[in-house]
Design a protein around this motif. Sequence first.
Motif, short mmCIF file in Angstrom:
data_model
loop_
_atom_site.label_atom_id
_atom_site.label_comp_id
_atom_site.label_asym_id
_atom_site.label_seq_id
_atom_site.Cartn_x
_atom_site.Cartn_y
_atom_site.Cartn_z
N TYR A 1 -1.78 -1.90 10.08
CA TYR A 1 -1.50 -0.55 10.56
C TYR A 1 -1.23 -0.48 12.06
CZ TYR A 1 -2.63 1.69 6.12
OH TYR A 1 -2.59 2.11 4.81
N GLY A 2 -1.31 -1.63 12.75
CA GLY A 2 -1.05 -1.64 14.18
C GLY A 2 -2.23 -1.21 15.02
N ASP A 3 -3.43 -1.14 14.42
CA ASP A 3 -4.63 -0.74 15.17
C ASP A 3 -5.28 -1.92 15.89
OD1 ASP A 3 -4.35 1.87 14.31
OD2 ASP A 3 -5.64 1.58 12.55
N ARG A 4 -4.94 -3.14 15.47
CA ARG A 4 -5.52 -4.34 16.09
C ARG A 4 -4.40 -5.30 16.48
NH1 ARG A 4 -11.40 -5.19 13.15
NH2 ARG A 4 -11.83 -2.96 12.98
N GLU B 1 8.32 -10.66 -6.04
CA GLU B 1 7.41 -10.72 -4.90
C GLU B 1 6.76 -9.36 -4.74
OE1 GLU B 1 6.07 -12.82 -2.73
OE2 GLU B 1 6.97 -14.52 -3.78
N GLY B 2 5.77 -9.30 -3.88
CA GLY B 2 5.11 -8.04 -3.58
C GLY B 2 4.65 -8.05 -2.13
N LEU B 3 5.07 -7.05 -1.38
CA LEU B 3 4.63 -6.91 0.01
C LEU B 3 4.56 -5.42 0.33
CD1 LEU B 3 7.61 -7.81 2.40
CD2 LEU B 3 7.83 -7.97 -0.06
N LYS B 4 4.09 -5.10 1.52
CA LYS B 4 3.87 -3.69 1.84
C LYS B 4 4.35 -3.34 3.24
CE LYS B 4 -0.21 -2.62 -1.02
NZ LYS B 4 -1.66 -2.29 -0.96
N ALA B 5 4.64 -2.04 3.39
CA ALA B 5 4.92 -1.45 4.70
C ALA B 5 3.90 -0.35 4.96
CB ALA B 5 6.34 -0.89 4.75
N PHE B 6 3.54 -0.19 6.23
CA PHE B 6 2.48 0.75 6.61
C PHE B 6 2.96 1.61 7.78
CE2 PHE B 6 0.82 -3.23 5.05
CZ PHE B 6 -0.18 -2.88 4.17
N ARG B 7 2.53 2.86 7.81
CA ARG B 7 2.82 3.73 8.94
C ARG B 7 1.60 3.77 9.85
NH1 ARG B 7 6.84 7.50 9.40
NH2 ARG B 7 7.16 7.55 7.14
N GLY B 8 1.81 3.43 11.11
CA GLY B 8 0.70 3.38 12.06
C GLY B 8 0.38 4.72 12.69
N LYS B 9 -0.67 4.71 13.48
CA LYS B 9 -1.08 5.91 14.22
C LYS B 9 0.03 6.36 15.16
CE LYS B 9 -5.27 5.70 15.81
NZ LYS B 9 -6.43 5.36 16.68
N ASP B 10 0.82 5.38 15.66
CA ASP B 10 1.92 5.67 16.57
C ASP B 10 3.18 6.15 15.86
OD1 ASP B 10 2.67 3.34 15.33
OD2 ASP B 10 2.66 2.10 17.14
N LEU C 1 -7.79 -7.31 8.82
CA LEU C 1 -6.45 -7.44 8.23
C LEU C 1 -5.77 -6.08 8.14
CD1 LEU C 1 -4.36 -9.34 7.07
CD2 LEU C 1 -5.41 -9.06 4.82
N ARG C 2 -6.51 -5.08 7.68
CA ARG C 2 -5.94 -3.73 7.59
C ARG C 2 -5.57 -3.20 8.99
NH1 ARG C 2 -4.54 -0.88 3.13
NH2 ARG C 2 -5.79 0.95 3.60
N GLY C 3 -6.39 -3.53 9.96
CA GLY C 3 -6.09 -3.11 11.33
C GLY C 3 -4.79 -3.69 11.85
N GLU D 1 -3.70 6.84 7.75
CA GLU D 1 -5.03 7.23 7.28
C GLU D 1 -5.00 7.99 5.95
OE1 GLU D 1 -7.06 9.23 10.53
OE2 GLU D 1 -8.03 7.36 11.10
N SER D 2 -3.92 7.87 5.19
CA SER D 2 -3.86 8.50 3.87
C SER D 2 -4.48 7.60 2.81
CB SER D 2 -2.42 8.80 3.50
OG SER D 2 -1.67 7.59 3.38
N GLY D 3 -4.68 6.31 3.16
CA GLY D 3 -5.18 5.35 2.19
C GLY D 3 -4.08 4.78 1.32
N ALA D 4 -2.83 5.20 1.56
CA ALA D 4 -1.70 4.74 0.76
C ALA D 4 -0.76 3.90 1.62
CB ALA D 4 -0.96 5.94 0.18
N SER D 5 0.15 3.19 0.95
CA SER D 5 1.12 2.35 1.64
C SER D 5 2.40 2.32 0.83
CB SER D 5 0.56 0.93 1.83
OG SER D 5 0.18 0.38 0.57
N LEU D 6 3.44 1.72 1.38
CA LEU D 6 4.71 1.58 0.65
C LEU D 6 4.77 0.18 0.07
CD1 LEU D 6 7.42 3.13 0.05
CD2 LEU D 6 8.42 1.66 1.83
N TYR D 7 4.74 0.09 -1.24
CA TYR D 7 4.83 -1.21 -1.91
C TYR D 7 6.29 -1.61 -2.04
CZ TYR D 7 3.75 -4.95 -5.21
OH TYR D 7 3.62 -6.17 -5.81
N ILE D 8 6.59 -2.86 -1.72
CA ILE D 8 7.97 -3.37 -1.73
C ILE D 8 8.05 -4.45 -2.81
CG2 ILE D 8 9.77 -4.48 -0.36
CD1 ILE D 8 8.11 -3.52 2.16
N ARG D 9 8.93 -4.27 -3.77
CA ARG D 9 9.04 -5.18 -4.89
C ARG D 9 10.42 -5.84 -4.97
NH1 ARG D 9 6.65 -6.01 -9.79
NH2 ARG D 9 4.84 -6.33 -8.43
N PRO D 10 10.56 -7.07 -4.46
CA PRO D 10 11.77 -7.84 -4.69
C PRO D 10 11.75 -8.44 -6.10
CG PRO D 10 10.63 -8.50 -2.66
CD PRO D 10 9.67 -7.71 -3.48
#
Length: 341
Positions: free
Chosen positions: A327-330, A59-68, A322-324, A119-128
């Motif tokens: 990242y918790g912006d929306r 599988e492939g999913l991601k984790a993101f760090r928000g502004k908060d 979707l990106r918002g 806002e780095s343009g990067a994310s944490l990819y999670i690979r099960p």
Amino acid sequence: MVSKEIDWANISFGYMPTDYNVRRYYRDGKWGEIELSSSEIINIHMAATSLHYGQEAFEGLKAFRGKDGKIRIFRMQANAERLQSTCRGILMPELPTEMFCEMVEKVVKMNERFVPPYESGASLYIRPLFIGTGAQVGVHPANEYLCIIFVTPVGPYFKGGFAATPYVIIREYDRAAPLGTGRYKVGGNYAASLLANKKAHDLGYSCEIYLDAKEKKYIDEAGAANFFGIKDNTYITPESTSILPSITNRSLMQLAEDMGMKVERRHIPEEELNTFEEAGACGTAAVISPIERIDDLENGKTYIIAKDGKPGPMSTKLYNELRGIQYGDRPDKHGWVTVIE
């Protein structure tokens, strides 16, 4: 705490070692407890079914760090359900959603310093990764399995980021048969795409597009991503038994409906490409990769999608929405995000 040793703005979409992975073994008809490991090595029997008969899934999913500063994991329950569907398709024991989510949350927490800054343009990819480890000589399911989840920080899947690029229809290869394993996330589907993908890249294209294997008339998938087209305020994506049901595509369909668009899942004849105002490939890695044009070299045809060479307005709106959410912006109206406290 975010690691300060990494040049977050310039990391590629590839593998980078992190501190830990998590593992769970299936033995004697049941799943064991989570095991934390700092090793990047799997000790596996030479007769394991994953090595000989392709009894593996991922599988492939991601984790993101928000502004908060909070970390958000996007739609991990949906990934658990898709993994379960794959397990049913290739006779592996299903990992319950609760166990899957527990493993995902633990591996993200244990590698928190590798979740890129906002806002780095990067994310944490999670690979099960799910593999048959039991020894078997003969085409039969294993009696033992391993589920391992590792993480790695990644940059944009395409170097240009969210930009319209050219795609090419590859006719001489099929990714999956209509009644084969195309609907499951198994390595064999990706092995089948390597030659076509290399050919597309060698010819200067971002990615290849496959037609349906049976009639070679309809758009199927775009390499390792789902295809969508937009016209007349309608989001249109292929209906096919050989397509992996993309969680990103499902999310975009819902957001399109939220924005007042119609959504259609149906056969898309190749000649309909001429009528699309916008088109793209969508998946976890790139979210949306807008398509500038699609060339059918064998038939000498070119379908111009982005006439000004730029992503279309609806694709841009969907991408930003979707990106918002990620990242918790929306607002997360559909409960897609899990916040790691």
